[in-house]
Design a protein around this motif. Structure first.
Motif, short mmCIF file in Angstrom:
data_model
loop_
_atom_site.label_atom_id
_atom_site.label_comp_id
_atom_site.label_asym_id
_atom_site.label_seq_id
_atom_site.Cartn_x
_atom_site.Cartn_y
_atom_site.Cartn_z
N LYS A 164 8.02 -4.60 12.51
CA LYS A 164 8.05 -3.33 11.95
C LYS A 164 7.89 -2.99 10.54
N ILE A 165 8.47 -3.89 9.63
CA ILE A 165 8.09 -3.84 8.47
C ILE A 165 6.63 -4.10 7.95
N GLU A 166 6.20 -5.15 8.46
CA GLU A 166 4.85 -5.52 8.34
C GLU A 166 3.85 -4.36 8.81
N ALA A 167 3.95 -3.73 9.78
CA ALA A 167 3.12 -2.67 10.25
C ALA A 167 3.37 -1.49 9.14
N LEU A 168 4.52 -1.17 8.69
CA LEU A 168 4.86 -0.13 7.70
C LEU A 168 4.14 -0.41 6.54
N ARG A 169 3.86 -1.70 6.14
CA ARG A 169 3.58 -2.07 4.88
C ARG A 169 1.83 -2.12 5.09
N LEU A 170 1.22 -2.21 6.08
CA LEU A 170 -0.22 -2.28 6.50
C LEU A 170 -0.42 -0.80 6.33
N LEU A 171 0.16 0.15 6.93
CA LEU A 171 0.01 1.56 6.83
C LEU A 171 -0.14 2.07 5.50
N CYS A 172 0.93 1.77 4.85
CA CYS A 172 1.19 2.21 3.19
C CYS A 172 0.14 1.64 2.43
N GLU A 173 -0.21 0.47 2.74
CA GLU A 173 -1.43 -0.27 1.82
C GLU A 173 -3.00 0.72 2.18
N ARG A 174 -2.90 0.98 3.66
CA ARG A 174 -4.21 1.65 3.84
C ARG A 174 -3.97 2.99 3.35
N PHE A 175 -3.21 3.95 3.48
CA PHE A 175 -3.04 5.12 3.26
C PHE A 175 -2.63 5.60 1.82
N LEU A 176 -1.80 4.68 1.27
CA LEU A 176 -1.07 5.13 -0.11
C LEU A 176 -0.94 3.98 -0.84
N PRO A 177 -2.34 3.13 -1.33
CA PRO A 177 -1.79 1.91 -1.63
C PRO A 177 -1.41 1.90 -3.32
N LYS A 178 -1.73 3.19 -3.92
CA LYS A 178 -1.24 3.43 -5.37
C LYS A 178 0.18 3.50 -5.45
N HIS A 179 0.92 3.47 -4.42
CA HIS A 179 2.42 3.94 -4.45
C HIS A 179 3.12 2.59 -3.74
N MET A 180 2.68 1.53 -3.66
CA MET A 180 3.29 0.39 -3.04
C MET A 180 4.78 0.06 -3.85
N GLU A 181 4.69 0.24 -5.05
CA GLU A 181 5.95 -0.19 -5.90
C GLU A 181 7.37 0.47 -5.16
N HIS A 182 7.09 1.70 -4.38
CA HIS A 182 8.13 2.24 -3.76
C HIS A 182 8.38 1.87 -2.25
N PHE A 183 7.78 0.89 -2.03
CA PHE A 183 7.73 0.66 -0.41
C PHE A 183 9.01 -0.02 0.05
N ASP A 184 9.64 -0.90 -0.95
CA ASP A 184 10.99 -1.46 -0.29
C ASP A 184 12.02 -0.40 -0.41
N GLU A 185 12.17 0.56 -1.36
CA GLU A 185 13.09 1.51 -1.26
C GLU A 185 13.07 2.28 0.02
N ALA A 186 11.80 2.75 0.20
CA ALA A 186 11.48 3.44 1.42
C ALA A 186 11.87 3.08 2.81
N ILE A 187 11.55 1.42 2.73
CA ILE A 187 11.99 0.82 4.12
C ILE A 187 13.54 0.68 3.94
N ALA A 188 14.25 0.47 2.97
CA ALA A 188 15.56 0.42 3.13
C ALA A 188 16.30 1.92 3.68
N ARG A 189 15.70 2.84 3.13
CA ARG A 189 16.10 4.06 3.42
C ARG A 189 15.84 4.61 4.94
N SER A 190 14.54 4.05 5.44
CA SER A 190 14.26 4.82 6.56
C SER A 190 13.82 3.87 7.91
#
Length: 157
Positions: free
Chosen positions: A110-136
C-alpha cells in the motif's frame, strides 16, 4: 481514401497509460450495469496498476461483485480540419487493457503504491509523504489491477 488507424504494441500502449492524465476504469455494478470513471492511476512494471480510494463506496462494491475491469486512456488528442480534404478528423494516441482488480491488504505494498502515485502526480512535494502516510494510511484503500492480457494501443498520427 481514409488513413487506417494504426495498432501499436503493448510497450507503446503502456506509454500511453503513463502519459495520460487520467485513466478511465470501467467495471460492472452488482446489478450488472456498467460503471466507469476517470481515475488517477499509476503503473508498476509491465502488468500492474494502482489507484486509491476510500474504504467503502461504489468502486469497491463493483470490484467485490466482479473484479474484471477495463482501462482506457488517451494521451494525445488533437482535433483537426484538413483543408485539402475538406475533412474533420482527430489525431490521437489511445490504449485499452483488461485486468483483474483486487484490494491490497499488505501495508508495505500500500505504501509503495501511494509513493508511486505521489511521485507521478506531485513529485515536488515528496518531503511530506511520510507524514501523510502516518496520518492517512489506515483509512486509505489501494486497489491493484493486474492485466490479464497485453494492452493494445491505437493512434492516428
Amino acid at each position: 481514401m481514409r488513413k487506417a488507424k494504426r495498432q501499436r504494441d503493448a510497450a507503446w500502449a503502456l506509454e500511453v497509460f503513463d502519459k495520460a492524465p487520467y485513466v478511465t476504469v470501467s467495471m460492472t455494478r452488482p446489478d450488472g450495469t456498467p460503471y466507469g470513471l476517470p481515475l488517477s492511476v499509476v503503473r508498476c512494471g509491465e502488468d500492474r496498476f494502482y489507484f486509491h480510494c476510500a474504504g467503502e463506496g461504489e468502486k469497491l462494491d463493483c470490484i467485490k461483485a466482479n473484479p474484471i475491469v477495463s482501462l482506457s486512456a488517451v494521451s494525445k488528442c488533437t482535433p483537426k480540419f484538413e483543408e485539402e480534404k475538406n475533412n474533420f478528423t482527430e489525431h490521437y494516441h489511445s490504449a485499452i487493457a483488461i485486468g483483474k482488480a483486487e484490494i491490497v491488504e499488505d501495508e508495505a505494498e500500500k505504501i509503495e503504491a501511494l509513493r508511486l502515485l505521489c511521485e507521478r502526480f506531485l513529485p515536488k512535494h515528496m518531503e511530506h509523504f511520510d507524514e501523510a502516510i502516518a496520518r492517512s494510511l489506515s483509512r486509505t484503500t489501494i486497489v491493484r489491477i493486474i492485466l490479464t492480457e497485453p494492452p493494445v494501443g491505437k493512434c492516428k498520427p
